[in-house]
Design an enzyme around this catalytic site. Structure first.
Site, PDB file in Angstrom:
ATOM      1  N   SER A  11     158.624  35.349  23.424  1.00  0.00           N
ATOM      2  CA  SER A  11     159.294  36.351  22.869  1.00  0.00           C
ATOM      3  C   SER A  11     158.689  36.564  21.319  1.00  0.00           C
ATOM      4  CB  SER A  11     160.833  36.143  22.791  1.00  0.00           C
ATOM      5  OG  SER A  11     161.458  36.170  23.868  1.00  0.00           O
ATOM      6  N   GLY A  12     157.529  36.382  21.186  1.00  0.00           N
ATOM      7  CA  GLY A  12     156.865  36.372  20.215  1.00  0.00           C
ATOM      8  C   GLY A  12     156.215  37.847  19.698  1.00  0.00           C
ATOM      9  N   GLN A  13     155.339  37.994  18.937  1.00  0.00           N
ATOM     10  CA  GLN A  13     154.986  39.021  18.578  1.00  0.00           C
ATOM     11  C   GLN A  13     154.444  40.150  19.892  1.00  0.00           C
ATOM     12  OE1 GLN A  13     155.208  40.488  15.632  1.00  0.00           O
ATOM     13  NE2 GLN A  13     153.878  39.642  14.008  1.00  0.00           N
ATOM     14  N   ILE A  14     153.805  39.589  20.773  1.00  0.00           N
ATOM     15  CA  ILE A  14     153.535  40.387  21.832  1.00  0.00           C
ATOM     16  C   ILE A  14     154.549  40.635  22.913  1.00  0.00           C
ATOM     17  CG2 ILE A  14     151.931  40.329  24.060  1.00  0.00           C
ATOM     18  CD1 ILE A  14     149.989  38.815  22.774  1.00  0.00           C
ATOM     19  N   GLY A  15     155.486  39.504  23.067  1.00  0.00           N
ATOM     20  CA  GLY A  15     156.634  39.766  23.713  1.00  0.00           C
ATOM     21  C   GLY A  15     157.562  40.902  23.315  1.00  0.00           C
ATOM     22  N   ARG A  89     139.610  30.327  21.602  1.00  0.00           N
ATOM     23  CA  ARG A  89     140.566  30.347  22.685  1.00  0.00           C
ATOM     24  C   ARG A  89     140.679  29.128  23.604  1.00  0.00           C
ATOM     25  NH1 ARG A  89     138.249  35.680  22.888  1.00  0.00           N
ATOM     26  NH2 ARG A  89     139.676  37.224  22.494  1.00  0.00           N
ATOM     27  N   ASN A  96     148.138  24.905  26.101  1.00  0.00           N
ATOM     28  CA  ASN A  96     148.704  25.994  27.219  1.00  0.00           C
ATOM     29  C   ASN A  96     148.840  25.708  28.573  1.00  0.00           C
ATOM     30  OD1 ASN A  96     149.507  27.267  24.669  1.00  0.00           O
ATOM     31  ND2 ASN A  96     147.656  28.625  24.652  1.00  0.00           N
ATOM     32  N   HIS A 176     137.274  36.276  29.434  1.00  0.00           N
ATOM     33  CA  HIS A 176     137.972  36.964  28.047  1.00  0.00           C
ATOM     34  C   HIS A 176     137.592  35.842  26.812  1.00  0.00           C
ATOM     35  CE1 HIS A 176     140.454  39.301  25.672  1.00  0.00           C
ATOM     36  NE2 HIS A 176     141.514  38.173  25.344  1.00  0.00           N
TER      37      HIS A 176
END
Length: 322
Positions: A11-15, A89, A96, A176
């Site tokens: 639920s960070g910036q992207i979420g 990345r 991760n 990516h």
């Protein structure tokens, strides 16, 4: 008719941006999940309170337990440590990877029939790990990469030619990362291939090469500007386009990190290629002809991805048995 449930893991910036975009498009009800207590609940309430202004009726729930994602039609995974300035990345790999193992277990238990979109970096390796950890069919687990990279390429081209982004098509294949392959000959403006635009004097090959290089470093450019995080608006929009194609069976042809098992001569690897996304997930992998420098660049990019996957196998060998 019941609305689809869309679960956002992280639920960070992207979420948060994903949740708002999903609401605006009325794709379904949203569950925001995060391990940080209060964060998903706060963002869910904030977005819900914007619904009377924006005019959408989606429901938003925040949760700290995977039970809340039960029965989700789509799961979008953003959980993990974001990139910081000077960090590649690939630096995120070991951190991760552990997150993907936990998330995969949660999805396997509570949303085994969902269409899963991974955004966590390093993308191609993380979506591979997520599919292994969840045990889900490969056609139902994809990575968001090519849609974003192609969008950046399209924007840079539209800006260069001073034309609408709607008239620019572009494909970016491969991993990516810095080895991604923006395909100039398959990219067009109103159907006119870029090489032809060079011939008629709209641009030069040198300028196109600069735009290709900027596309490859598009994520790092934003990281360096923000200094405290990474891109979130464009990645969220890209993932929503993928989710919408699945939920509405639009059968869009989109470049995504898809599981290859023989296509393009590649096996047991997730890498960016064009696919058709419909109600069954990845319904078709489009094998375009690559030759010369394009094939060399694609093979180099695949090699970089396979190197990361090999690193995942060494860190978490138990993934191979799943």
């Amino acid at each position: 008719m019941a609305r689809d449930k869309i679960a956002l893991i992280g639920s960070g910036q992207i979420g948060g941006t994903l949740a708002h975009m999903i609401g605006l498009k009325e794709l379904g009800d949203v569950v925001l999940f995060d391990i940080a207590e209060g964060v998903p609940q706060g963002k869910a309430l904030d977005i819900a309170e914007s619904s009377p202004v924006d005019g959408f009726d989606a429901k938003f729930t925040g949760a700290n337990s995977y039970e809340a994602i039960e029965g989700a039609s789509v799961v979008i995974v953003t959980a993990g440590v974001p990139r910081k300035p000077g960090m590649s990345r690939d630096d995120l790999l070991s951190i991760n990877l552990k997150v993907m193992e936990q998330v995969g277990a949660g999805i396997k238990k509570y949303a085994p029939d969902a269409f899963v979109i991974c955004i966590t970096n390093p993308l191609d390796a993380m979506v591979w790990a997520l599919q292994k950890a969840s045990g889900m069919p490969a056609k139902k687990v994809v990575g968001m990469a090519g849609v974003l990279d192609s969008a950046r390429f399209r924007y840079f081209l539209a800006d260069e030619f001073n034309v609408s982004v709607e008239d620019v098509t572009a494909f970016v294949l491969g991993g990516h990362g810095d080895t991604m392959v923006p395909l100039v000959k398959y990219s067009t403006v109103a159907g006119i291939p870029l090489p032809d635009l060079v011939k008629i004097g709209w641009t030069s090959q040198a300028r196109l090469d600069e735009i290709v290089d900027r596309t490859r470093n598009g994520g790092a450019e934003i990281v360096n500007l923000l200094k405290t995080g990474s891109a979130f608006y464009a990645p969220a929009a890209s993932a929503v386009a993928m989710a919408e194609s699945y939920l509405r069976d639009k059968k869009r042809v989109l470049p995504v990190a898809a599981y290859l098992n023989g296509e393009y001569g590649i096996k047991d690897t997730y890498v960016g290629v064009p696919v058709v996304i419909g109600a069954k997930g990845v319904e078709r992998i489009v094998e375009i002809e690559l030759a010369g420098k394009d094939r060399e660049a694609f093979d180099k990019s695949v090699g970089a991805v396979q190197g990361l996957i090999d690193a995942c196998k060494k860190i978490a060998p138990d993934l191979l048995g799943r």
